[in-house]
Design a protein around this motif. Structure first.
Motif, PDB file in Angstrom:
ATOM      1  N   PHE A  49       0.921  -1.383   0.199  1.00 36.96           N
ATOM      2  CA  PHE A  49       0.003   0.507   0.155  1.00 36.96           C
ATOM      3  C   PHE A  49       1.608   1.161  -0.024  1.00 36.96           C
ATOM      4  O   PHE A  49       0.251   2.133  -0.809  1.00 36.96           O
ATOM      5  N   LEU A  50       1.934   1.456   0.608  1.00 41.64           N
ATOM      6  CA  LEU A  50       2.962   2.419   0.769  1.00 41.64           C
ATOM      7  C   LEU A  50       2.843   2.347  -1.029  1.00 41.64           C
ATOM      8  O   LEU A  50       3.948   3.779  -0.645  1.00 41.64           O
ATOM      9  N   SER A 104      -5.325   4.967   0.008  1.00 41.51           N
ATOM     10  CA  SER A 104      -3.791   3.858   0.132  1.00 41.51           C
ATOM     11  C   SER A 104      -3.365   4.091   1.120  1.00 41.51           C
ATOM     12  O   SER A 104      -2.410   2.915   1.835  1.00 41.51           O
ATOM     13  N   PHE A 105      -2.977   5.281   1.778  1.00 45.07           N
ATOM     14  CA  PHE A 105      -2.196   5.728   2.766  1.00 45.07           C
ATOM     15  C   PHE A 105      -3.086   5.046   3.859  1.00 45.07           C
ATOM     16  O   PHE A 105      -2.143   4.877   4.604  1.00 45.07           O
ATOM     17  N   VAL A 112       3.264   5.985  -2.712  1.00 45.52           N
ATOM     18  CA  VAL A 112       4.371   6.588  -3.604  1.00 45.52           C
ATOM     19  C   VAL A 112       4.654   6.927  -4.789  1.00 45.52           C
ATOM     20  O   VAL A 112       4.574   7.946  -5.131  1.00 45.52           O
ATOM     21  N   PHE A 113       4.012   5.883  -5.501  1.00 44.88           N
ATOM     22  CA  PHE A 113       4.637   6.005  -7.184  1.00 44.88           C
ATOM     23  C   PHE A 113       3.064   6.519  -7.801  1.00 44.88           C
ATOM     24  O   PHE A 113       2.630   6.697  -9.266  1.00 44.88           O
ATOM     25  N   GLY A 114       1.757   6.487  -6.461  1.00 46.47           N
ATOM     26  CA  GLY A 114       0.176   7.023  -7.600  1.00 46.47           C
ATOM     27  C   GLY A 114       0.377   8.524  -7.606  1.00 46.47           C
ATOM     28  O   GLY A 114      -1.196   8.782  -7.860  1.00 46.47           O
ATOM     29  N   TRP A 115       1.403   9.052  -6.702  1.00 49.01           N
ATOM     30  CA  TRP A 115       0.648  10.202  -7.020  1.00 49.01           C
ATOM     31  C   TRP A 115       0.939  11.068  -8.629  1.00 49.01           C
ATOM     32  O   TRP A 115       1.500  10.919  -9.799  1.00 49.01           O
ATOM     33  N   HIS A 116      -0.224  11.344  -8.655  1.00 45.82           N
ATOM     34  CA  HIS A 116      -0.748  12.393 -10.437  1.00 45.82           C
ATOM     35  C   HIS A 116      -1.384  10.927 -11.511  1.00 45.82           C
ATOM     36  O   HIS A 116      -0.939  11.333 -12.270  1.00 45.82           O
TER      37      HIS A 116
END
Length: 427
Positions: free
Chosen positions: A113-114, A132-133, A118-122
């Motif tokens: 989930f982390l 997710s967070f 982290v890679f899910g921004w935008h």
């Protein structure tokens, strides 16, 4: 130094250092989740911008501490197999099962989930990114709870029986709902929230104390003062969040702390080591009550933003004091673990297995070597964590890598400012 002395000292140092990572992870996680939720739900563009900055800044600190904390956890578990084989032989089926669940939760669920966060921004929809967070936070607390199940069993073994020298579970529900797990777990959560609150307040106070100088420097450099004003708004919001978090944490820590006396044999504990345990309990009580009183006073000062509008010399003095107090919850929490673990001696499992029977029969020199090596590794991780967090905290919220487009991460806030001026505030 005997093998027993070296093994106990190693466990104490490794557990204490590792717990400092846990304090930040569990204390900061809910705050970042709430900030991101408010950012997701915010309608006004200016409020969204400030909440996004705050989420990215504190999320970056969380991420660094989490990554190094995982490495520290591996070192922590390694020494159990090296130095306490008797504990695993007698109670591995009870003590080891929660630790396996904790490892799976941390390395599979929480880390997955982390990674999405982290890679899910935008990339991810805003609601999915926020969820997710929240899942990171929930699995993190699940991981901590399973560790408390293992430790609570050592302190107050219930729901088990001893057959042929081996501890076996007879009532899983009793093991999980052990008061040494539930009540003490709530106390630990309170300590973590206090630590997260102190971190938010301390870093925010440091930046707000320097705000006039930094603002003049920005204007002198030809950049709009509104940019600096937006960053100061980040610190004001962060300080509000820290005051609320720390005060709520103090209420939980105090209530659950006294609740532990229902199952802790305080007279026996104090008789074993009155100097250590008595001082630890006294300091914890004092810090808990002072945190509640000071937090309540700061909550009152948040009305009409009095905390940020008071007479400047008084305000700077208060902010400086809040910065200096930042290490207090870390030291207090470590005293709490000393009281909990020393109070259990001479038992590794209270009433079932003595510490001297749980420790390895290896030569004392071999145990000392492992002590030096593993504690050295753990100290290196802790120093790296502290240095990186301090540098990121001093840098502020105007140049955060987490969640930024690649160009903005490399060249700083310039392109964002230029875009805001050119396109009428549209990002």
């Amino acid at each position: 130094m005997t093998a027993v002395d070296a093994a106990r000292l190693q466990f104490a140092l490794l557990a204490g250092i590792h717990f400092s990572f846990v304090l930040v992870t569990l204390g900061l996680g809910p705050v970042v989740a709430v900030l991101q939720t408010r950012w997701t739900l915010a309608r006004r563009a200016d409020r969204r911008a400030v909440l996004e900055r705050a989420t990215r800044f504190w999320g970056q600190l969380y991420l660094v501490n989490y990554a190094l904390g995982i490495a520290a956890g591996i070192v922590m578990e390694l020494q159990l197999g090296l130095n306490f084989p008797g504990l695993l032989e007698v109670a591995g089926g009870v003590f080891g099962a929660p630790l396996v669940i904790e490892t799976m939760a941390a390395f599979f669920l929480e880390s997955t989930f982390l990674g999405l966060w982290v890679f899910g921004w935008h990339v991810l929809p805003r609601w999915a990114h926020t969820v997710s967070f929240w899942l990171v936070v929930l699995t993190g607390y699940l991981s901590a709870f399973t560790v408390m199940v293992a430790n609570g069993f050592l302190r107050n073994p219930v729901g088990v029986t001893v057959e042929d020298g081996v501890v076996r579970v007879t009532d899983v529900g009793a093991v999980v709902t052990n008061p040494a797990v539930v009540v003490s777990g709530m106390h630990v959560v309170g300590a973590c929230l206090i630590t997260g609150g102190f971190l938010l307040v301390g870093v925010s106070a440091w930046h707000l104390r320097r705000a006039p100088t930094r603002l003049s420097g920005v204007v002198a450099a030809g950049l709009p003062g509104a940019v600096m004003s937006e960053e100061n708004d980040v610190w004001r919001r962060s300080m509000r969040a820290g005051v609320v978090t720390g005060t709520l944490g103090s209420v939980l820590a105090i209530g659950a702390g006294f609740g532990q006396y229902a199952y802790v044999d305080t007279e026996s504990s104090l008789a074993n080591a009155p100097g250590v345990i008595g001082v630890a309990y006294g300091v914890m009580d004092m810090v808990g009550f002072l945190t509640f009183l000071v937090g309540s006073a700061l909550l009152l000062l948040l009305v009409r933003d009095a905390l940020f509008r008071m007479w400047r010399p008084l305000r700077r003095g208060l902010y400086g004091t809040l910065v200096v107090l930042l290490p207090v919850p870390f030291l207090t929490a470590l005293l709490g673990w000393v009281a909990r673990e020393v109070g259990r001696q001479p038992w590794a499992i209270a009433g079932i297995l003595r510490t001297e029977d749980a420790v390895t029969d290896a030569p004392a020199g071999q145990v000392v070597v492992s002590l030096v090596v593993l504690v050295g590794v753990m100290l290196a991780l802790a120093v790296a964590d502290g240095v990186v967090l301090a540098r990121l905290a001093r840098r502020g919220a105007d140049r955060v890598v987490l969640g930024a487009p690649p160009r903005a991460a490399l060249v700083g806030p310039g392109p964002e400012i230029e875009s805001t001026l050119t396109f009428g505030g549209t990002r």
